[in-house]
Design a protein around this motif. Structure first.
Motif, mmCIF file in Angstrom:
data_model
loop_
_atom_site.group_PDB
_atom_site.id
_atom_site.type_symbol
_atom_site.label_atom_id
_atom_site.label_comp_id
_atom_site.label_asym_id
_atom_site.label_seq_id
_atom_site.Cartn_x
_atom_site.Cartn_y
_atom_site.Cartn_z
ATOM 1 N N GLU A 1 -21.449 -11.723 37.439
ATOM 2 C CA GLU A 1 -20.247 -11.621 38.269
ATOM 3 C C GLU A 1 -20.568 -11.531 39.755
ATOM 4 O OE1 GLU A 1 -17.337 -8.753 37.095
ATOM 5 O OE2 GLU A 1 -17.858 -8.933 34.973
ATOM 6 N N GLN A 2 -21.826 -11.435 40.107
ATOM 7 C CA GLN A 2 -22.211 -11.343 41.504
ATOM 8 C C GLN A 2 -23.208 -12.456 41.823
ATOM 9 O OE1 GLN A 2 -22.720 -8.700 39.353
ATOM 10 N NE2 GLN A 2 -24.846 -9.148 38.808
ATOM 11 N N PRO A 3 -23.423 -12.766 43.108
ATOM 12 C CA PRO A 3 -24.380 -13.814 43.463
ATOM 13 C C PRO A 3 -25.756 -13.560 42.853
ATOM 14 C CG PRO A 3 -23.093 -13.191 45.374
ATOM 15 C CD PRO A 3 -22.741 -12.205 44.290
ATOM 16 N N VAL A 4 -26.406 -14.650 42.442
ATOM 17 C CA VAL A 4 -27.712 -14.522 41.806
ATOM 18 C C VAL A 4 -28.614 -15.661 42.284
ATOM 19 C CG1 VAL A 4 -26.961 -15.866 39.786
ATOM 20 C CG2 VAL A 4 -28.904 -14.281 39.581
ATOM 21 N N GLU A 5 -29.886 -15.351 42.482
ATOM 22 C CA GLU A 5 -30.868 -16.365 42.873
ATOM 23 C C GLU A 5 -31.481 -16.952 41.612
ATOM 24 O OE1 GLU A 5 -34.343 -16.828 46.253
ATOM 25 O OE2 GLU A 5 -34.171 -14.915 45.191
ATOM 26 N N SER B 1 -14.843 -14.641 44.726
ATOM 27 C CA SER B 1 -14.456 -13.255 44.999
ATOM 28 C C SER B 1 -13.052 -13.189 45.589
ATOM 29 C CB SER B 1 -15.459 -12.610 45.962
ATOM 30 O OG SER B 1 -15.570 -13.361 47.163
ATOM 31 N N THR B 2 -12.428 -14.342 45.798
ATOM 32 C CA THR B 2 -11.055 -14.399 46.303
ATOM 33 C C THR B 2 -10.097 -13.964 45.202
ATOM 34 O OG1 THR B 2 -11.638 -16.220 47.774
ATOM 35 C CG2 THR B 2 -9.294 -15.911 47.289
ATOM 36 N N PRO B 3 -9.182 -13.043 45.474
ATOM 37 C CA PRO B 3 -8.273 -12.557 44.421
ATOM 38 C C PRO B 3 -7.142 -13.533 44.114
ATOM 39 C CG PRO B 3 -7.771 -11.476 46.493
ATOM 40 C CD PRO B 3 -8.997 -12.326 46.742
ATOM 41 N N GLU B 4 -6.529 -13.330 42.965
ATOM 42 C CA GLU B 4 -5.288 -13.994 42.551
ATOM 43 C C GLU B 4 -5.402 -15.518 42.491
ATOM 44 O OE1 GLU B 4 -2.235 -12.491 45.130
ATOM 45 O OE2 GLU B 4 -2.198 -10.549 44.118
ATOM 46 N N LEU B 5 -6.546 -16.019 42.063
ATOM 47 C CA LEU B 5 -6.692 -17.466 41.948
ATOM 48 C C LEU B 5 -5.917 -18.024 40.759
ATOM 49 C CD1 LEU B 5 -10.428 -18.087 42.899
ATOM 50 C CD2 LEU B 5 -8.379 -18.390 44.298
ATOM 51 N N ASN C 1 -11.720 -20.859 51.383
ATOM 52 C CA ASN C 1 -12.042 -19.606 50.690
ATOM 53 C C ASN C 1 -13.502 -19.571 50.271
ATOM 54 O OD1 ASN C 1 -9.416 -18.634 50.840
ATOM 55 N ND2 ASN C 1 -8.837 -19.392 48.819
ATOM 56 N N ILE C 2 -13.994 -20.700 49.787
ATOM 57 C CA ILE C 2 -15.374 -20.773 49.302
ATOM 58 C C ILE C 2 -16.355 -20.550 50.453
ATOM 59 C CG2 ILE C 2 -17.082 -22.420 48.429
ATOM 60 C CD1 ILE C 2 -14.704 -23.460 46.607
ATOM 61 N N ILE C 3 -16.082 -21.165 51.592
ATOM 62 C CA ILE C 3 -16.955 -20.936 52.755
ATOM 63 C C ILE C 3 -16.973 -19.454 53.103
ATOM 64 C CG2 ILE C 3 -17.278 -21.403 55.214
ATOM 65 C CD1 ILE C 3 -15.899 -24.140 54.690
ATOM 66 N N ASN C 4 -15.813 -18.827 53.111
ATOM 67 C CA ASN C 4 -15.716 -17.407 53.457
ATOM 68 C C ASN C 4 -16.377 -16.520 52.406
ATOM 69 O OD1 ASN C 4 -14.334 -17.887 55.887
ATOM 70 N ND2 ASN C 4 -12.356 -17.974 54.830
#
Length: 271
Positions: A124-128, A139-143, A192-195
């Motif tokens: 659920e979080q960024p991973v290398e 991570s943007t809500p209400e998609l 949103n993705i850039i942010n």
């Protein structure tokens, strides 16, 4: 970093196109395949382009839709080593739905189970996943509001719910020019993705966004509003195609000028 477009809607000479996307990425000594298009066409085009699918170190599915996943089994047959990274909720449950009409638009229904030893569900979080190569979930809500608007749903335990695109993820590469984002359809919104990526890497600059923006069915006013949001992020290089659509691309070009570039089969981008 070098990225070669293997599949896109726009063909190029002897290289055929289809409604889908596949990009072959050379990042340092590693090779990454993003998506597999809507068929086995990616393998034929890769051969014509001199790209060795057997040497791919990791494959990534941007999201669980057929036009990016239908070639997965072909990839597994061509490559016997690479892990295939999918979004955390990726499953064979995505549909286009309008009243009583419904159409399956998800991954091949058996591929995740048939090749389960090689499929990895991202957290659920960024991973290398490789040195300088990251997967970043939304991570943007209400998609789910986007899913409802686009009439995209997921069928879970016999119940329909609007798609929240928790199966969609960005592939982010760290380059000398800054972070380069690949997100094949950007259902969660290109700006949103850039942010999201900027927030995940606050000490780095986002240099580029590459992928489809799902604008083929949007009015010009909405396309112009998105262009302004992208401009405000300060991203220097934008390359789009696939589900963006020709009409929306022309509007984006008017707004973003020379920072905007067109995806097509065989296009090579180096950073």
């Amino acid at each position: 970093m070098k990225a070669t477009v293997v599949v896109d809607n726009r063909k190029n000479g002897a290289l055929s196109g289809e409604w889908g996307l596949c990009i072959y990425i050379e990042h340092g000594e590693k090779r990454i395949l993003l998506d597999t298009g809507a068929s086995s066409l990616f393998a034929a085009n890769a051969a014509q382009l001199g790209l060795d699918l057997g040497s791919v170190d990791a494959a990534v599915l941007s999201h669980a839709h057929y036009d990016h996943a239908n070639g997965m089994e072909t990839f597994f047959r061509c490559n016997d080593k690479a892990k295939f990274y999918v979004g955390r909720t990726c499953a064979a449950d995505c549909y286009a739905k309008y009243w009583l009409f419904r159409r399956y638009i998800g991954v091949p229904k058996t591929v995740l189970q048939a090749f389960r030893e090689r499929v990895i569900y991202a957290p659920e979080q960024p991973v290398e996943i490789l040195t300088g190569a990251y997967l970043v979930p939304h991570s943007t809500p209400e998609l789910e509001r986007v899913g409802q608007r686009e009439r995209m749903y997921r069928l879970e335990s016999g119940r329909w719910r609007p798609d929240d695109f928790s199966h969609e993820q960005s592939l982010v590469l760290d380059t000398a020019k800054g972070l380069v984002i690949f997100n094949s359809c950007s259902h969660g919104g290109a700006a949103n993705i850039i942010n999201e990526v900027a927030a995940a890497f606050p000490d780095k600059t986002v240099y580029a966004l590459i992928g489809g923006f799902h604008l083929y069915n949007k009015p010009a006013s909405e396309v112009r509003a998105l262009a302004e949001k992208i401009r405000q992020t300060g991203v220097a290089y934008v390359c789009t195609g696939h589900c963006t659509g020709e009409r929306a691309y022309r509007v984006l070009r008017e707004e973003l000028g020379d920072r905007l570039h067109q995806l097509q089969v065989g296009k090579v981008m180096e950073f």
